[in-house]
Design a protein around this motif. Sequence first.
Motif, PDB file in Angstrom:
ATOM      1  N   GLU A  16      38.016  47.728  46.752  1.00 35.70           N
ATOM      2  CA  GLU A  16      36.647  47.772  47.275  1.00 35.70           C
ATOM      3  C   GLU A  16      35.764  46.637  46.716  1.00 35.70           C
ATOM      4  O   GLU A  16      34.930  46.073  47.425  1.00 35.70           O
ATOM      5  N   ASP A  17      35.990  46.276  45.425  1.00 35.69           N
ATOM      6  CA  ASP A  17      35.110  45.289  44.781  1.00 35.69           C
ATOM      7  C   ASP A  17      35.194  43.909  45.437  1.00 35.69           C
ATOM      8  O   ASP A  17      34.304  43.089  45.248  1.00 35.69           O
ATOM      9  N   GLN A  18      36.256  43.639  46.185  1.00 28.26           N
ATOM     10  CA  GLN A  18      36.409  42.305  46.774  1.00 28.26           C
ATOM     11  C   GLN A  18      35.875  42.217  48.207  1.00 28.26           C
ATOM     12  O   GLN A  18      35.950  41.158  48.833  1.00 28.26           O
TER      13      GLN A  18
ATOM     14  N   PRO B  52      45.563  36.203  36.805  1.00 28.65           N
ATOM     15  CA  PRO B  52      46.249  36.468  35.530  1.00 28.65           C
ATOM     16  C   PRO B  52      45.268  36.311  34.362  1.00 28.65           C
ATOM     17  O   PRO B  52      45.490  35.518  33.451  1.00 28.65           O
ATOM     18  N   SER B  53      44.197  37.086  34.424  1.00 26.46           N
ATOM     19  CA  SER B  53      43.131  36.932  33.417  1.00 26.46           C
ATOM     20  C   SER B  53      43.258  37.978  32.324  1.00 26.46           C
ATOM     21  O   SER B  53      42.337  38.188  31.541  1.00 26.46           O
ATOM     22  N   GLY B  54      44.411  38.647  32.278  1.00 31.88           N
ATOM     23  CA  GLY B  54      44.653  39.684  31.277  1.00 31.88           C
ATOM     24  C   GLY B  54      45.848  40.465  31.772  1.00 31.88           C
ATOM     25  O   GLY B  54      46.492  40.070  32.744  1.00 31.88           O
TER      26      GLY B  54
ATOM     27  N   MET C 108      37.230  49.916  36.466  1.00 33.48           N
ATOM     28  CA  MET C 108      38.268  49.618  35.480  1.00 33.48           C
ATOM     29  C   MET C 108      38.629  48.149  35.614  1.00 33.48           C
ATOM     30  O   MET C 108      38.889  47.675  36.718  1.00 33.48           O
ATOM     31  N   SER C 109      38.631  47.431  34.500  1.00 31.61           N
ATOM     32  CA  SER C 109      38.767  45.987  34.564  1.00 31.61           C
ATOM     33  C   SER C 109      39.662  45.464  33.453  1.00 31.61           C
ATOM     34  O   SER C 109      39.639  45.989  32.339  1.00 31.61           O
ATOM     35  N   LYS C 110      40.431  44.401  33.768  1.00 36.44           N
ATOM     36  CA  LYS C 110      41.295  43.781  32.750  1.00 36.44           C
ATOM     37  C   LYS C 110      40.482  43.278  31.574  1.00 36.44           C
ATOM     38  O   LYS C 110      40.938  43.258  30.455  1.00 36.44           O
ATOM     39  N   SER C 111      39.277  42.761  31.892  1.00 35.63           N
ATOM     40  CA  SER C 111      38.518  42.082  30.843  1.00 35.63           C
ATOM     41  C   SER C 111      37.492  42.997  30.172  1.00 35.63           C
ATOM     42  O   SER C 111      36.671  42.513  29.406  1.00 35.63           O
ATOM     43  N   ASP C 112      37.558  44.307  30.408  1.00 41.22           N
ATOM     44  CA  ASP C 112      36.655  45.212  29.687  1.00 41.22           C
ATOM     45  C   ASP C 112      36.968  45.106  28.196  1.00 41.22           C
ATOM     46  O   ASP C 112      38.140  45.190  27.794  1.00 41.22           O
TER      47      ASP C 112
ATOM     48  N   ASP D 165      27.421  39.831  37.983  1.00 38.61           N
ATOM     49  CA  ASP D 165      27.989  40.645  36.889  1.00 38.61           C
ATOM     50  C   ASP D 165      28.608  39.763  35.811  1.00 38.61           C
ATOM     51  O   ASP D 165      28.416  39.980  34.631  1.00 38.61           O
ATOM     52  N   LYS D 166      29.386  38.759  36.249  1.00 35.38           N
ATOM     53  CA  LYS D 166      30.141  37.985  35.257  1.00 35.38           C
ATOM     54  C   LYS D 166      29.281  36.940  34.559  1.00 35.38           C
ATOM     55  O   LYS D 166      29.486  36.661  33.385  1.00 35.38           O
ATOM     56  N   ALA D 167      28.330  36.349  35.289  1.00 34.41           N
ATOM     57  CA  ALA D 167      27.476  35.339  34.650  1.00 34.41           C
ATOM     58  C   ALA D 167      26.405  36.031  33.818  1.00 34.41           C
ATOM     59  O   ALA D 167      25.920  35.490  32.821  1.00 34.41           O
TER      60      ALA D 167
HETATM   61  N1  AQP Z   1      39.238  49.030  39.267  1.00 38.84           N
HETATM   62  C1  AQP Z   1      39.808  48.646  40.400  1.00 38.84           C
HETATM   63  N2  AQP Z   1      40.040  49.530  41.373  1.00 38.84           N
HETATM   64  C2  AQP Z   1      40.644  49.139  42.545  1.00 38.84           C
HETATM   65  N3  AQP Z   1      41.030  47.879  42.776  1.00 38.84           N
HETATM   66  C3  AQP Z   1      40.811  46.968  41.807  1.00 38.84           C
HETATM   67  N4  AQP Z   1      41.079  45.662  41.720  1.00 38.84           N
HETATM   68  C4  AQP Z   1      40.665  45.190  40.527  1.00 38.84           C
HETATM   69  N5  AQP Z   1      40.132  46.176  39.813  1.00 38.84           N
HETATM   70  C5  AQP Z   1      40.203  47.297  40.588  1.00 38.84           C
HETATM   71  C6  AQP Z   1      41.713  44.895  42.776  1.00 38.84           C
HETATM   72  O1  AQP Z   1      42.753  44.131  42.193  1.00 38.84           O
HETATM   73  C7  AQP Z   1      42.842  42.888  42.894  1.00 38.84           C
HETATM   74  C8  AQP Z   1      42.868  41.767  41.940  1.00 38.84           C
HETATM   75  O2  AQP Z   1      41.670  41.633  41.267  1.00 38.84           O
HETATM   76  P1  AQP Z   1      41.425  40.308  40.418  1.00 38.84           P
HETATM   77  O3  AQP Z   1      42.284  40.295  39.240  1.00 38.84           O
HETATM   78  O4  AQP Z   1      41.565  39.127  41.265  1.00 38.84           O
HETATM   79  O5  AQP Z   1      39.944  40.381  40.033  1.00 38.84           O
HETATM   80  P2  AQP Z   1      39.032  41.553  39.681  1.00 38.84           P
HETATM   81  O6  AQP Z   1      38.740  42.362  40.907  1.00 38.84           O
HETATM   82  O7  AQP Z   1      37.850  40.947  39.009  1.00 38.84           O
HETATM   83  O8  AQP Z   1      39.927  42.410  38.672  1.00 38.84           O
HETATM   84  P3  AQP Z   1      39.662  42.755  37.190  1.00 38.84           P
HETATM   85  O9  AQP Z   1      40.780  43.612  36.701  1.00 38.84           O
HETATM   86  O10 AQP Z   1      38.287  43.321  37.034  1.00 38.84           O
HETATM   87  O11 AQP Z   1      39.776  41.350  36.489  1.00 38.84           O
HETATM   88  P4  AQP Z   1      38.732  40.631  35.550  1.00 38.84           P
HETATM   89  O12 AQP Z   1      38.418  41.607  34.463  1.00 38.84           O
HETATM   90  O13 AQP Z   1      39.407  39.392  35.060  1.00 38.84           O
HETATM   91  O14 AQP Z   1      37.530  40.320  36.393  1.00 38.84           O
HETATM   92  C9  AQP Z   1      41.667  42.830  43.883  1.00 38.84           C
HETATM   93  O15 AQP Z   1      42.144  43.185  45.155  1.00 38.84           O
HETATM   94  C10 AQP Z   1      40.741  43.868  43.366  1.00 38.84           C
HETATM   95  O16 AQP Z   1      39.955  44.433  44.385  1.00 38.84           O
END
Ligand code: AQP
Length: 350
Positions: free
Chosen positions: A165-167, A24-26, A214-218, A129-131
């Motif tokens: 994929e990012d995880q 829940p970071s955004g 695409m990211s919540k914290s962009d 990336d984050k640090a």
């Molecule tokens: N852009 C994405 N495309 C596909 N899957 C995505 N996920 C995140 N962004 C994309 C998947 O969403 C799940 C939760 O992710 P998270 O919130 O734990 O962390 P994250 O991957 O770091 O997501 P964000 O949105 O980029 O958050 P912030 O900006 O706070 O770091 C995961 O399954 C992830 O793969």
Amino acid sequence: MTEATQGQTEGKTFQPRVFSGIQPSGGLTLGNYLGAIRRFVDMQNAEDLTGVEKIYCMVDQHAITVWQNPEDLRRNTRELAAGYIAAGLDPSKSILFNQSQVAEHAQLAWIFNCVARMGWMQRMTQWKDKAGKNQQNASLGLFAYPSLMAADILVYHATHVPVGEDQKQHIELTRDIAIKFNNDFGVDFFPITEPVIEGAATRVMSLRDGSKKMSKSDPSDMARINMTDDADAIAQKIRKARTDPDALPSEVEGLEGRAEARNLVNIYAALNDQTVAEVLRDVGGKQFSDFKPMLSDLAVAKLSPISTEMARLMETPDEIDAILRKGADRARAMAAPILQQAYDIVGMIR
Ligand code: AQP
């Protein structure tokens, strides 16, 4: 799930169990929805997974590895829970809760901090990336993030983890931690978890830069579609999305080297439950000026019922909190005995 993929170690086959979480970071993004939540719902409803526990978490302890305003964290946690439910997760079928309510995650993470190696963490792309360039100033929690993530999964003996994929790299590290724990203590205790990375949009890219996810914290809100965006905002963001001047190709190979075009087609395919090849068969030859309105209409049609339901659920935060507390009780009942066995294996008196 085939027998061969039931999280087995050399000597033991584990009962399948599904776990995943979102920070829940955004606000929730379209990337979270297509890459993760839709898969959560698919797994919840899959007939071949009847009887398998599905555990979906709001990982608030991960969120605080970077600064979160406390009021925003509370609101984002409830909004994420609302997003889960509005997208189709049913608290009677899936266990929904926020991570900090089940202390066993953090307790097992401490053991894993002592199993995992510094070098493993240093290699993580998300850490780099984050640090960024200022690693000395990043939190210790951000560095140890994958160890807590391994604990989130393994404290339930989860065998399958739906993620974007990012995880993938973090799940591989979870496997490494399980293997090292099992080897160090000569046990067959933790399963070897499988990532479940499926669908046409396992990596949704920024609308402003096709090389960034695409990211919540962009910092740019125009880079993402938020699940709470209204129809006008969605249309405006898609209209302004970066593209190239060429028409869309009719074949998948024609997207080679066209990251932004590929991203928009992937999003369309995922939202419309089609393959990329099927979409291109229909839209090949079209200019983006024609394709973008089609994509906006589709996105609004698919997302607005979810955002409307999220807004309705957010009117009764007490009900959301009650669902999370109930989910946490169920989760704790599963996690506590596994943690206790881990303590016994490590040699802790209880
Ligand atoms: N852009 C994405 N495309 C596909 N899957 C995505 N996920 C995140 N962004 C994309 C998947 O969403 C799940 C939760 O992710 P998270 O919130 O734990 O962390 P994250 O991957 O770091 O997501 P964000 O949105 O980029 O958050 P912030 O900006 O706070 O770091 C995961 O399954 C992830 O793969």
